[in-house]
Design an enzyme around this catalytic site. Structure first.
Site, short mmCIF file in Angstrom:
data_model
loop_
_atom_site.label_atom_id
_atom_site.label_comp_id
_atom_site.label_asym_id
_atom_site.label_seq_id
_atom_site.Cartn_x
_atom_site.Cartn_y
_atom_site.Cartn_z
N ASP A 1 3.14 -5.44 2.62
CA ASP A 1 1.88 -4.78 2.97
C ASP A 1 2.09 -3.29 3.30
O ASP A 1 1.82 -2.44 2.46
CB ASP A 1 1.23 -5.52 4.15
CG ASP A 1 -0.29 -5.48 4.14
OD1 ASP A 1 -0.86 -4.98 3.16
OD2 ASP A 1 -0.90 -5.97 5.11
N GLU B 1 -7.85 -12.71 5.68
CA GLU B 1 -6.93 -12.10 6.65
C GLU B 1 -7.71 -11.99 7.98
O GLU B 1 -7.39 -12.67 8.93
CB GLU B 1 -6.46 -10.72 6.16
CG GLU B 1 -5.49 -10.02 7.11
CD GLU B 1 -5.26 -8.54 6.74
OE1 GLU B 1 -6.07 -7.96 6.01
OE2 GLU B 1 -4.26 -7.96 7.24
N HIS C 1 0.87 -1.19 0.00
CA HIS C 1 0.00 0.00 0.00
C HIS C 1 0.90 1.23 0.00
O HIS C 1 1.74 1.37 0.89
CB HIS C 1 -0.89 0.01 1.24
CG HIS C 1 -1.79 -1.20 1.31
ND1 HIS C 1 -3.10 -1.16 0.89
CD2 HIS C 1 -1.55 -2.47 1.73
CE1 HIS C 1 -3.64 -2.37 1.05
NE2 HIS C 1 -2.73 -3.18 1.56
N HIS D 1 -8.33 -8.27 -1.04
CA HIS D 1 -7.95 -8.69 0.31
C HIS D 1 -9.03 -9.65 0.82
O HIS D 1 -10.22 -9.30 0.81
CB HIS D 1 -7.90 -7.50 1.26
CG HIS D 1 -6.67 -6.66 1.16
ND1 HIS D 1 -6.30 -6.00 0.03
CD2 HIS D 1 -5.71 -6.37 2.09
CE1 HIS D 1 -5.17 -5.34 0.26
NE2 HIS D 1 -4.78 -5.55 1.49
#
Ligand code: ADE
Ligand code: ZN
Length: 325
Positions: free
Chosen positions: A271, A193, A12, A190
């Site tokens: 990430d 998670e 990100h 995503h």
């Protein structure tokens, strides 16, 4: 491991912002966000919800295309220092001009110019994945998808979804993913998670994604693991992120090795590296120590990542030569 050439698929851009960089920008703009830093200057949060709040507060210091250009350079400098030669970063029109297509174009141009400069000076190639944010809702996601579709091409190559997995469901974002697919964008989401195996199944069935961000909780359903392996679904695994956020107590307890052994196409990413006190070099190092993975395994993981990259074939051929050198 430090200088093995690496391919990173899950990063990100705002989440990769060094805290000192954000603190400096906030100071320039006379913005008081001191509360998001601890006394050593690192980002401070206790859990995933806290992380998302700190992330969004840090992002409030990024207000203009020039800020994003500087951020892009700072992030790529960090990645290149870890041996990354190709990276895909998640960009969010939510933070870049409030999902206005005209403003978004200016941000994209600024980031792309910075990426071109980094490619010339640091030898790292960047492509971008436009990402909607789940807890901002499906209406916002539609606007984000429109921004993505308007700028789809050889630099903006994908579309995805991040944010709080406990809010809404993949099917609520079907319109946005259809819009992105029709614009020629490749898809990732995503899942797996903060929600279990069913979230991975839903992302694949309802959104038609070819990659899953994280996806590690597929391990709780071995039939799903085998299905991922058979279908060649690629997992963008971020072990350091999962450990830092308390999903697993340490690297040895992380399911990446089991997934790999069962034939799933796993890749390794960071990430939001400064949030989780990691880097690509450190990820490789920690995986080496936890599972005794050697250069051969890492070379295979990098090749898997390059094969799963959303860039064009010429770019892949060029990067493949660097990996093989
Ligand atoms: N946004 C940035 N990092 C994220 C993560 N690990 N999960 C969901 N959304 C995110
Ligand atoms: Zn992520």
């Amino acid at each position: 491991m430090a200088m093995l050439p690496k391919v990173e698929l899950h990063l990100h851009l705002e989440g990769a912002a060094p805290p000192a960089f954000i603190r400096g920008l906030a100071k320039e703009k006379r913005l008081d966000i001191d509360g998001i830093f601890d006394d050593r200057g690192a980002y401070r949060f206790a859990d995933f919800d806290g992380f998302l709040k700190v992330y969004e507060a840090a992002t409030s210091a990024l207000q203009r295309p020039e800020d994003y250009a500087r951020l892009t350079l700072a992030v790529l400098e960090q990645s290149a220092a870890s041996g990354v030669v190709y990276s895909e970063a998640f960009l969010s029109p939510d933070f870049c001009g409030g999902r206005d297509v005209g403003a978004w174009r200016e941000y994209v141009q600024a980031m792309r110019e910075a990426a071109d400069q980094a490619e010339r000076t640091m030898g790292i190639t960047l492509r971008a994945i436009v990402t909607c944010i789940r807890h901002f809702g499906h209406e916002a996601a539609r606007e984000t998808a429109r921004c993505a579709a308007e700028t789809a091409g050889d630099w903006i190559v994908g579309f995805g979804i991040a944010g709080d997995e406990k809010v809404l469901a993949p099917k609520d974002f079907r319109w946005s993913f259809d819009c992105a697919r029709e614009a020629g964008l490749r898809l990732t989401a995503h899942a797996g998670e903060w929600a279990g195996p069913q979230s991975v199944r839903d992302a694949i069935a309802d959104l038609g994604v070819e990659r899953i961000g994280h996806g590690v909780r597929a391990i709780e359903d071995l039939a799903l693991v085998d299905e991922l392996a058979e279908r060649g679904v690629v997992l963008e695994v971020c072990p350091g992120s999962n450990v830092a956020l308390g999903l697993y107590p340490g690297y040895r307890a992380h399911p990446i090795s089991q997934l790999y052994q069962r034939g799933v196409k796993v890749t390794v990413s960071t990430d939001d590296p400064p949030f989780f006190h990691t880097s690509m070099a450190q990820e490789f190092d920690r995986l080496h120590r936890a599972f005794d993975w050697d250069d051969g395994v890492f070379a295979k993981l990098s090749r898997t990542a390059l094969d799963a990259a959303f860039c064009d074939a010429d770019t892949k051929t060029r990067i493949a030569k660097i990996l093989e050198a």
